[in-house]
Write an enzyme that holds these catalytic residues in place. Structure first.
Site, mmCIF file in Angstrom:
data_model
loop_
_atom_site.group_PDB
_atom_site.id
_atom_site.type_symbol
_atom_site.label_atom_id
_atom_site.label_comp_id
_atom_site.label_asym_id
_atom_site.label_seq_id
_atom_site.Cartn_x
_atom_site.Cartn_y
_atom_site.Cartn_z
ATOM 1 N N SER A 15 0.857 -1.189 0.000
ATOM 2 C CA SER A 15 0.000 0.000 0.000
ATOM 3 C C SER A 15 0.891 1.237 0.000
ATOM 4 C CB SER A 15 -0.953 -0.044 1.200
ATOM 5 O OG SER A 15 -1.880 1.020 1.136
ATOM 6 N N HIS A 42 -3.005 -0.953 -3.157
ATOM 7 C CA HIS A 42 -4.192 -0.147 -2.882
ATOM 8 C C HIS A 42 -4.178 1.103 -3.760
ATOM 9 C CE1 HIS A 42 -4.436 -1.995 1.413
ATOM 10 N NE2 HIS A 42 -4.912 -2.798 0.483
ATOM 11 N N ASP A 139 -4.438 -4.819 6.086
ATOM 12 C CA ASP A 139 -4.746 -5.704 4.964
ATOM 13 C C ASP A 139 -3.516 -6.550 4.632
ATOM 14 O OD1 ASP A 139 -6.185 -6.825 2.888
ATOM 15 O OD2 ASP A 139 -5.751 -5.213 1.483
#
Length: 198
Positions: A15, A42, A139
């Site tokens: 991310s 992301h 995540d």
């Protein structure tokens, strides 16, 4: 015949700081790299992703944005498109395909690293390598644990070297068996996995 220690696929999740981290590891792979690499980064919804175009210029390996029901091909890097979960599905025989989903976001993210990792663990089992890199939420932690429980190899970027350490920290908390590596060491592991699979 593939040796028992070889893997069949690699999944990577990242991310915040992802582009810099991936630029450290993906361009070093040779053009004849023998495994598929499936990547979730992301990306904000509603924004076109330039990741595949950026890395296609930088990498010797073929790079593309994943498409629904696309067969997974060795020697290709697949990026998840914005606002879709990317999954791996096992098809007839022993082949795998990619699948896109608009299910609810996970940790406010779609695509979700957990969704990719969990589906890949189910499709590939112990033939999977999973790597969690820099990022600012949790995540990937649950997915990395799923890969480990399926017998796959699990790696986490050293949180001390990550642009954002929340994601590597969460992954290590969930999966204590993960190997902690610098980006240079991660690149070396990728090269080694490619050689074993060749």
């Amino acid at each position: 015949m593939r040796v028992a220690s070889a893997s069949a696929a690699i999944v990577i999740g990242a991310s915040a700081g992802a582009i810099q981290a991936l630029l450290h590891i993906l361009p070093v792979l040779p053009g004849d790299f023998a495994l598929p690499i499936i990547v979730v980064v992301h990306v904000p919804p509603g924004r076109r992703s330039e990741l595949a175009a950026l890395f296609d210029v930088k990498c010797q390996v073929a790079v593309r944005e994943a498409e629904d029901k696309e067969p997974i091909t060795a020697g290709t890097i697949y990026f998840a498109p914005p606002d879709y979960h990317l999954l791996v599905e096992r098809t007839e025989g022993s082949s795998q395909t990619l699948s896109l989903s608009t299910d609810a976001p996970v940790f406010f993210s779609r695509p979700s690293i957990d969704v990719l990792f969990e589906s890949a663990a189910e499709a590939y089992g112990s033939d999977l390598i999973a790597m969690v890199l820099t990022g600012a939420n949790e995540d990937g932690a649950r997915g990395l644990k799923a890969v480990a429980e399926a017998g796959g190899q699990v790696y986490v970027q050293d949180p001390q070297t990550a642009y954002a350490r929340a994601m590597p920290d969460a992954a290590l908390a969930a999966c204590g068996s993960a190997h902690v590596l610098s980006l240079s060491q991660i690149a070396d592991r990728l090269l080694e996995a490619g050689r074993k699979a060749a």
